[in-house]
Design a protein around this motif. Structure first.
Motif, PDB file in Angstrom:
ATOM      1  N   MET A  45       0.809  -1.211   0.000  1.00 31.82           N
ATOM      2  CA  MET A  45       0.000   0.000   0.000  1.00 31.82           C
ATOM      3  C   MET A  45       0.846   1.267   0.000  1.00 31.82           C
ATOM      4  O   MET A  45       0.325   2.346  -0.265  1.00 31.82           O
ATOM      5  N   GLY A  46       2.102   1.153   0.344  1.00 33.19           N
ATOM      6  CA  GLY A  46       2.893   2.373   0.492  1.00 33.19           C
ATOM      7  C   GLY A  46       2.523   3.057   1.794  1.00 33.19           C
ATOM      8  O   GLY A  46       1.995   2.432   2.707  1.00 33.19           O
ATOM      9  N   HIS A  47       2.783   4.339   1.876  1.00 31.49           N
ATOM     10  CA  HIS A  47       2.505   5.086   3.103  1.00 31.49           C
ATOM     11  C   HIS A  47       1.095   5.658   3.086  1.00 31.49           C
ATOM     12  O   HIS A  47       0.635   6.116   2.050  1.00 31.49           O
ATOM     13  N   VAL A  53      -8.182   7.047   1.578  1.00 31.20           N
ATOM     14  CA  VAL A  53      -8.320   5.688   2.117  1.00 31.20           C
ATOM     15  C   VAL A  53      -7.839   4.711   1.059  1.00 31.20           C
ATOM     16  O   VAL A  53      -7.860   5.007  -0.140  1.00 31.20           O
ATOM     17  N   TRP A  54      -7.397   3.550   1.505  1.00 32.02           N
ATOM     18  CA  TRP A  54      -6.895   2.537   0.587  1.00 32.02           C
ATOM     19  C   TRP A  54      -8.059   1.723   0.027  1.00 32.02           C
ATOM     20  O   TRP A  54      -8.876   1.173   0.776  1.00 32.02           O
ATOM     21  N   SER A  72      -5.492   1.240  -4.917  1.00 33.52           N
ATOM     22  CA  SER A  72      -5.018   2.620  -5.000  1.00 33.52           C
ATOM     23  C   SER A  72      -5.587   3.429  -3.843  1.00 33.52           C
ATOM     24  O   SER A  72      -6.542   3.015  -3.188  1.00 33.52           O
ATOM     25  N   TRP A  73      -4.995   4.576  -3.624  1.00 35.71           N
ATOM     26  CA  TRP A  73      -5.497   5.506  -2.621  1.00 35.71           C
ATOM     27  C   TRP A  73      -6.599   6.341  -3.270  1.00 35.71           C
ATOM     28  O   TRP A  73      -6.428   6.868  -4.361  1.00 35.71           O
TER      29      TRP A  73
END
Length: 103
Positions: A45-47, A53-54, A72-73
Motif C-alpha cells: 500500500m505504500g505510506h 483511504v486505501w 489505490s489511494w
C-alpha cells in the motif's frame, strides 16, 4: 454565432447525451460467473496519505478470465467508509459487488 453552427452544436450535444444514456445500463449490469475468482493478491500500500483511504485491489472478470486490478489511494468522502470490491458466492456461481461508500 450563425444558425448552422447552433444546429451543429445542438446535434453534437444531443448525440453525446444519447450515447451517455445508452452506456449507463451497461455499466450498471450485474456481473455473474461460474468461475471462482483466484485468492486476493498481497499488495504494498505504500505510506498512508491524509485525506485518502486505501481501496484494495480486486479481480475483474472480462467474460473469459480474471485480471487483477491493483489497489489505490482514493479521496475520502466525509464520514463514509469504503467497502472494497469483492466476489460473493451465489450457489454455484459468483457475483461481483463493486466497491462503494457506505455511511
Amino acid at each position: 454565432m450563425n444558425l448552422a453552427r447552433i444546429a451543429l452544436l445542438a446535434a453534437v450535444c444531443f448525440a453525446d447525451g444519447v450515447l451517455l444514456l445508452r452506456a449507463v445500463p451497461a455499466m450498471a449490469a450485474e456481473i455473474i460467473t461460474d468461475a471462482a475468482p483466484p485468492p486476493p493478491r498481497a499488495e504494498n500500500m505504500g505510506h498512508p496519505r491524509d485525506g485518502y483511504v486505501w481501496a484494495a485491489g480486486h479481480w475483474e472478470w472480462n467474460g473469459q478470465a480474471y485480471r487483477w486490478v491493483s489497489g489505490s489511494w482514493i479521496l475520502e468522502h466525509g464520514k463514509a467508509h469504503w467497502v472494497a470490491d469483492q466476489w460473493e458466492p451465489m450457489g454455484t456461481q459468483w457475483r461481483y459487488l463493486p466497491g462503494h461508500w457506505e455511511r
